[in-house]
Motif scaffolding. Structure first.
Motif, PDB file in Angstrom:
ATOM      1  N   GLY A  54       0.829  -1.200   0.000  1.00 21.88           N
ATOM      2  CA  GLY A  54       0.000   0.000   0.000  1.00 21.88           C
ATOM      3  C   GLY A  54       0.861   1.246   0.000  1.00 21.88           C
ATOM      4  N   ASN A  55       0.226   2.387  -0.148  1.00 19.12           N
ATOM      5  CA  ASN A  55       0.975   3.639  -0.239  1.00 19.12           C
ATOM      6  C   ASN A  55       1.830   3.911   0.997  1.00 19.12           C
ATOM      7  N   HIS A  56       1.377   3.540   2.186  1.00 17.64           N
ATOM      8  CA  HIS A  56       2.167   3.822   3.392  1.00 17.64           C
ATOM      9  C   HIS A  56       3.394   2.921   3.518  1.00 17.64           C
ATOM     10  N   ASP A  57       3.462   1.879   2.725  1.00 15.06           N
ATOM     11  CA  ASP A  57       4.666   1.054   2.720  1.00 15.06           C
ATOM     12  C   ASP A  57       5.856   1.816   2.137  1.00 15.06           C
ATOM     13  N   PHE A  58       5.572   2.943   1.490  1.00 13.02           N
ATOM     14  CA  PHE A  58       6.633   3.781   0.916  1.00 13.02           C
ATOM     15  C   PHE A  58       6.996   4.959   1.827  1.00 13.02           C
ATOM     16  N   ASP A  59       6.433   5.021   3.035  1.00  9.80           N
ATOM     17  CA  ASP A  59       6.689   6.163   3.926  1.00  9.80           C
ATOM     18  C   ASP A  59       8.172   6.368   4.205  1.00  9.80           C
ATOM     19  N   ASN A  60       8.949   5.289   4.223  1.00  8.53           N
ATOM     20  CA  ASN A  60      10.397   5.387   4.422  1.00  8.53           C
ATOM     21  C   ASN A  60      11.159   5.089   3.136  1.00  8.53           C
ATOM     22  N   GLY A  61      10.479   5.244   2.013  1.00  4.80           N
ATOM     23  CA  GLY A  61      11.103   5.043   0.712  1.00  4.80           C
ATOM     24  C   GLY A  61      11.238   3.575   0.350  1.00  4.80           C
ATOM     25  N   VAL A  62      11.684   3.339  -0.879  1.00  2.24           N
ATOM     26  CA  VAL A  62      11.886   1.953  -1.323  1.00  2.24           C
ATOM     27  C   VAL A  62      12.997   1.280  -0.522  1.00  2.24           C
ATOM     28  N   ASP A  63      13.984   2.066  -0.094  1.00  3.86           N
ATOM     29  CA  ASP A  63      15.066   1.497   0.717  1.00  3.86           C
ATOM     30  C   ASP A  63      14.537   1.070   2.087  1.00  3.86           C
ATOM     31  N   GLY A  64      13.670   1.879   2.674  1.00  2.00           N
ATOM     32  CA  GLY A  64      13.064   1.532   3.952  1.00  2.00           C
ATOM     33  C   GLY A  64      12.174   0.308   3.842  1.00  2.00           C
ATOM     34  N   LEU A  65      11.433   0.212   2.745  1.00  2.00           N
ATOM     35  CA  LEU A  65      10.594  -0.964   2.523  1.00  2.00           C
ATOM     36  C   LEU A  65      11.453  -2.216   2.379  1.00  2.00           C
ATOM     37  N   LEU A  66      12.553  -2.098   1.662  1.00  6.24           N
ATOM     38  CA  LEU A  66      13.462  -3.234   1.487  1.00  6.24           C
ATOM     39  C   LEU A  66      13.972  -3.736   2.840  1.00  6.24           C
ATOM     40  N   THR A  67      14.302  -2.844   3.754  1.00  7.76           N
ATOM     41  CA  THR A  67      14.818  -3.279   5.063  1.00  7.76           C
ATOM     42  C   THR A  67      13.751  -3.984   5.898  1.00  7.76           C
ATOM     43  N   GLN A  68      12.484  -3.749   5.605  1.00  6.00           N
ATOM     44  CA  GLN A  68      11.397  -4.402   6.344  1.00  6.00           C
ATOM     45  C   GLN A  68      11.052  -5.781   5.795  1.00  6.00           C
TER      46      GLN A  68
END
Length: 185
Positions: A8-22
């Protein structure tokens, strides 16, 4: 014990790099068919669909996400390309029904349940009406609390269940499908 989720859109709140770390914290597949991540760090981590085999039934699941433009700062989603969810769903259902021979097809959606005509966004109800072979749309984004699934008609007049159980994990939805001896719903 999730089997799969979509983005979802909030999965990008920390950017694609932040999403990758999750992603390593998810013990299930993340599915998104209409976001093209090929020029991002997420390229090899997100699958468009997955087929689950449960009691000899093949269940195809794919994910769709909302258009990020206007919702998320472009610096956060970088070169992620948004593809039309209706056209993407048509291709996914073709693959899952014809090639993978799935008995049941589920769309995990972060498109939103319904919008007014002036909002110009594709919703779950519109997706159901303009496609075929989707049996169930499990939705998100609009935080709609439905007491039971909506029964929509697809483009060939067949029933599609559309459900959303709110937000923040407050509710858990359950839908049971029953099959005959020929694997028909």
């Amino acid at each position: 014990k999730y089997d799969a989720a979509t983005i979802g859109n909030h999965d990008f709140d920390n950017g694609v790099d932040g999403l990758l770390t999750q992603l390593p914290h998810a013990k299930f597949d993340i599915l998104s068919a209409n976001y093209d991540f090929k020029n991002t760090v997420l390229n090899s981590y997100i699958k468009p669909y997955k087929v689950f085999v449960k009691s000899e039934l093949k269940i195809g699941v794919f994910g769709l996400g909302i258009e990020l433009k206007g919702l998320v700062d472009p610096k956060l989603y970088k070169e992620t390309v948004y593809n039309d969810p209706i056209e993407t769903a048509k291709e996914m259902t073709r693959i899952l029904k014809d090639e993978e021979q799935c008995d049941l097809i589920i769309c995990l959606s972060h498109l939103g349940y319904e919008y007014s005509k002036d909002q110009h966004r594709i919703s779950d109800l519109e997706l159901a009406a303009k496609t075929k072979n989707i049996d169930l749309i499990i939705g998100g984004h609009t935080h709609t609390f439905l007491p039971k699934p909506t029964i929509a008609k697809n483009m060939i007049g067949e029933n599609v269940l559309v459900n959303q159980v709110g937000c923040y994990g407050l509710n858990l939805g359950r839908i049971d499908f029953y099959f005959d001896s020929e694997s028909n719903v």
